[in-house]
Design a protein around this motif. Sequence first.
Motif, PDB file in Angstrom:
ATOM      1  N   ASN A  85       9.313 -74.327  43.367  1.00 58.86           N
ATOM      2  CA  ASN A  85       9.000 -74.033  44.755  1.00 58.86           C
ATOM      3  C   ASN A  85       9.787 -72.785  45.124  1.00 58.86           C
ATOM      4  O   ASN A  85      11.006 -72.769  44.995  1.00 58.86           O
ATOM      5  N   PHE A  97       4.124 -73.133  45.392  1.00 59.68           N
ATOM      6  CA  PHE A  97       4.383 -74.195  44.434  1.00 59.68           C
ATOM      7  C   PHE A  97       3.749 -73.764  43.127  1.00 59.68           C
ATOM      8  O   PHE A  97       2.548 -73.503  43.061  1.00 59.68           O
ATOM      9  N   PHE A 116       0.289 -71.898  44.025  1.00 64.65           N
ATOM     10  CA  PHE A 116      -0.407 -72.150  45.281  1.00 64.65           C
ATOM     11  C   PHE A 116       0.486 -71.562  46.365  1.00 64.65           C
ATOM     12  O   PHE A 116       1.590 -72.055  46.598  1.00 64.65           O
ATOM     13  N   VAL A 147      -2.620 -73.119  52.235  1.00 62.52           N
ATOM     14  CA  VAL A 147      -2.555 -72.216  51.086  1.00 62.52           C
ATOM     15  C   VAL A 147      -3.613 -71.128  51.290  1.00 62.52           C
ATOM     16  O   VAL A 147      -4.771 -71.451  51.545  1.00 62.52           O
ATOM     17  N   SER A 168      -4.773 -76.211  50.384  1.00 64.32           N
ATOM     18  CA  SER A 168      -3.575 -76.823  50.952  1.00 64.32           C
ATOM     19  C   SER A 168      -2.770 -77.517  49.870  1.00 64.32           C
ATOM     20  O   SER A 168      -3.271 -77.848  48.803  1.00 64.32           O
ATOM     21  N   CYS A 169      -1.510 -77.720  50.190  1.00 63.12           N
ATOM     22  CA  CYS A 169      -0.641 -78.603  49.418  1.00 63.12           C
ATOM     23  C   CYS A 169      -0.294 -79.757  50.349  1.00 63.12           C
ATOM     24  O   CYS A 169       0.094 -79.548  51.494  1.00 63.12           O
ATOM     25  N   VAL A 207       3.784 -83.765  45.372  1.00 66.90           N
ATOM     26  CA  VAL A 207       3.181 -82.529  45.858  1.00 66.90           C
ATOM     27  C   VAL A 207       1.800 -82.460  45.222  1.00 66.90           C
ATOM     28  O   VAL A 207       1.680 -82.509  43.995  1.00 66.90           O
ATOM     29  N   CYS A 265      -1.604 -80.113  45.361  1.00 61.66           N
ATOM     30  CA  CYS A 265      -2.220 -78.875  45.845  1.00 61.66           C
ATOM     31  C   CYS A 265      -3.654 -78.771  45.337  1.00 61.66           C
ATOM     32  O   CYS A 265      -3.958 -79.204  44.223  1.00 61.66           O
ATOM     33  N   GLU A 283      -6.221 -77.191  40.966  1.00 63.13           N
ATOM     34  CA  GLU A 283      -5.529 -78.366  41.489  1.00 63.13           C
ATOM     35  C   GLU A 283      -4.245 -78.586  40.712  1.00 63.13           C
ATOM     36  O   GLU A 283      -4.166 -78.266  39.525  1.00 63.13           O
ATOM     37  N   THR A 291      -0.994 -81.733  40.758  1.00 61.01           N
ATOM     38  CA  THR A 291      -0.295 -82.871  41.363  1.00 61.01           C
ATOM     39  C   THR A 291       0.966 -83.123  40.555  1.00 61.01           C
ATOM     40  O   THR A 291       0.911 -83.256  39.330  1.00 61.01           O
TER      41      THR A 291
END
Length: 158
Positions: free
Chosen positions: A54, A63, A75, A96, A120-121, A133, A135, A145, A147
């Motif tokens: 991050n 991220f 992201f 995002v 988005s995240c 998290v 995204c 994507e 996760t």
Amino acid sequence: MLTRILTVLLLLGLSCTVEAHAQPLTRNVLKGACEKLVIAGKDVSPTCGDSLVNMVQGRRTSFDFTSSDGTTVSFSGTGMPQDRQEEVGVDALQPVSAVILTVKAADGGITRDTLMTVGSCRFPASAPGRSTVACAADTQRGRFEGTFVTASDAAAGK
């Protein structure tokens, strides 16, 4: 007249340099498990690394998910205030506006593409000692994507 224009340009350049240095970069590395990684519509989850980076600089936050072949998917958003989404079971939503895809070639060369997007995240509720998290963003190159789930040392039994 030319001297004044050059002086103004020099001062503008210096002010931009000072502004860039006035916003330090904060980098946080989170350890845990990557549960999902999709790059341009292709599921590459088995290659996803065990850390999530991050980064925050000024108003921008990202991220970064990394695969074992050196590919990184970032992201990135403006760091706008997170929107609470309690009515849909999500604690917060980070907008995002770009996905930055960094690919490492076999010859060591690196290519970097910035793909504009709306995504988005999310930070859904998790078990005690854990955080998630998740995204997602759709771009002109397909869906991206990621996760990632972290666990505190206490939750992991350490």
